[in-house]
Design an enzyme around this catalytic site. Sequence first.
Site, PDB file in Angstrom:
ATOM      1  N   GLU A 182       0.983  -1.139  -0.264  1.00  0.00           N
ATOM      2  CA  GLU A 182      -0.268  -0.214   0.151  1.00  0.00           C
ATOM      3  C   GLU A 182       1.180   1.252  -0.233  1.00  0.00           C
ATOM      4  OE1 GLU A 182      -2.365  -0.400   3.317  1.00  0.00           O
ATOM      5  OE2 GLU A 182      -3.430  -1.835   2.680  1.00  0.00           O
ATOM      6  N   GLU A 368      -5.393  -8.838   1.104  1.00  0.00           N
ATOM      7  CA  GLU A 368      -5.682  -9.259   2.296  1.00  0.00           C
ATOM      8  C   GLU A 368      -7.223  -7.901   2.087  1.00  0.00           C
ATOM      9  OE1 GLU A 368      -4.035  -5.363   4.774  1.00  0.00           O
ATOM     10  OE2 GLU A 368      -2.293  -5.161   4.426  1.00  0.00           O
TER      11      GLU A 368
HETATM   12  O1  IFM Z   1      -3.267  -3.108   9.704  1.00  0.00           O
HETATM   13  C1  IFM Z   1      -3.820  -2.327   8.785  1.00  0.00           C
HETATM   14  C2  IFM Z   1      -2.997  -2.704   7.186  1.00  0.00           C
HETATM   15  O2  IFM Z   1      -1.789  -2.431   8.145  1.00  0.00           O
HETATM   16  C3  IFM Z   1      -2.799  -2.670   6.107  1.00  0.00           C
HETATM   17  N1  IFM Z   1      -4.200  -2.883   5.258  1.00  0.00           N
HETATM   18  C4  IFM Z   1      -5.322  -1.822   5.909  1.00  0.00           C
HETATM   19  C5  IFM Z   1      -5.490  -2.428   7.176  1.00  0.00           C
HETATM   20  C6  IFM Z   1      -6.287  -2.591   8.534  1.00  0.00           C
HETATM   21  O3  IFM Z   1      -6.555  -0.445   8.323  1.00  0.00           O
END
Ligand code: IFM
Length: 466
Positions: A182, A368
């Site tokens: 990200e 994710e």
């Molecule tokens: O916890 C985070 C993760 O580190 C990166 N993506 C989003 C998740 C939730 O905010």
Amino acid sequence: MTDTAPAARLSAEASVENVGTFPAGFRWGLATAAYQIEGAATEGGRGPSIWDTFSHTPGLSLHGDTGDIACDHYHRWESDLDLLASLGVGDYRLSVSWSRLQPSGAGDLNPVAVEFYRGVLAGLRDRGIRPLVTLYHWDLPQPLEDAGGWPARATAHAFADYAVRVVTALGDLAEDWVTLNEPWCSSFLGYGKGAHAPGRTDYRAAVHAAHHLNLAHGLAVAGIRAARPGASVGITNIVTDIVAASDGDEDAAAAVRLDATSNRVFLDPVYLGEYSPAVWSTLGARGLSDVVLDGDLDIISAPTDFAGVNHYQRVIASHDASQPFEVLEVPAEPATTSFGWSVIPASLTAVLTRVSREFTPLPVYVTENGASYADYVDPNGDVVDTERVAYLRGYLGAAADAIEAGVDLRGYYAWSFLDNFEWAEGYSKRFGLVWVDYRTQERIPKLSAHWYRRLIAEHRSILIPR
Ligand code: IFM
């Protein structure tokens, strides 16, 4: 893990039937990140990262929470891997800590850290779990921030050097590598909004950081290919589903600008080898033209092996001249997670089909997806997180819809294996399928963990051939 009380409470609406059909070999995983779970912030030669500095600065993280101890995974990794195996997952996405492996941000890797990660990766191998290793999940060594951080071009080269050293040291134990997690958060939240480390509020610096993160990815891909020709490598971007607040021209233009700053500034150069007109018109004069040099886009678009997609939200964009990039963004309704984020499974289908149709034919992984809820341990000692079960059921169904629509989706990593340090929100937001008692470090698999285990088992037996 045996079926105990929570599993017995799997109700009809939480059943694993009819979630969707997934191809043979689909990777069912869970995900974590180093700073969010490891703790041991000053042990084993680890140096401070920007997140140590940020979380230790009064007022920046909620309640002053830090990752100093977190889930104490650094000391408990073996029992955590046993727990992971007991959940039936065949895949695990973890990150390695740059400030643990290379505390100064340059030079030889820290042998204690290499030994630690080799133990974890060998432990996964011994348990039949395939790792997907992220090289950078936000823990920039503080010395590199002091030298300019991501707005400085040199940081991209430092990252590539680090990446090559790590893949050389660990690559016999892991085939699959994610360069960056990200980069939108690392740049726009970290240097623009200031909500994440290093907490700077300069959107021009954020745009510089965005380009240098893209460059870091491309340089690392080339370096990893040379160091480990057999490695599989990609980048993980958060892809947000953006909808204009109205049919009006101003809101439509705001949605285009938000898409440029949230999605396209990262997806365009990696997969299309350019910054599109929408990105140039939004960011060109706001810093992008300062930093893009001849040849950068060729480096950034080096071929990768897969596309990582993190997805959490649909947001609504409207024109507002007082906001950065003149866009006001608000979560779409229903916004029912404890973060106030939307729960709209169709948005996952939308972003997966978009990535696949507009950006790349590469295999895609949802690296994710998950939700925070106000979980609690009930008087029976169980954590009955029915909202999360419903969330996972909905979003996995949406993932199956994307496959049905032709997306070459190869896996799904739920965020997260454990409750953990949720960055500026500290320990107040729980995303885990496993509850963590931060006082005792007890782990309790939530209802969602039992559900996920059952889903994986069921879908292993009803696979359709690819
Ligand atoms: O916890 C985070 C993760 O580190 C990166 N993506 C989003 C998740 C939730 O905010």
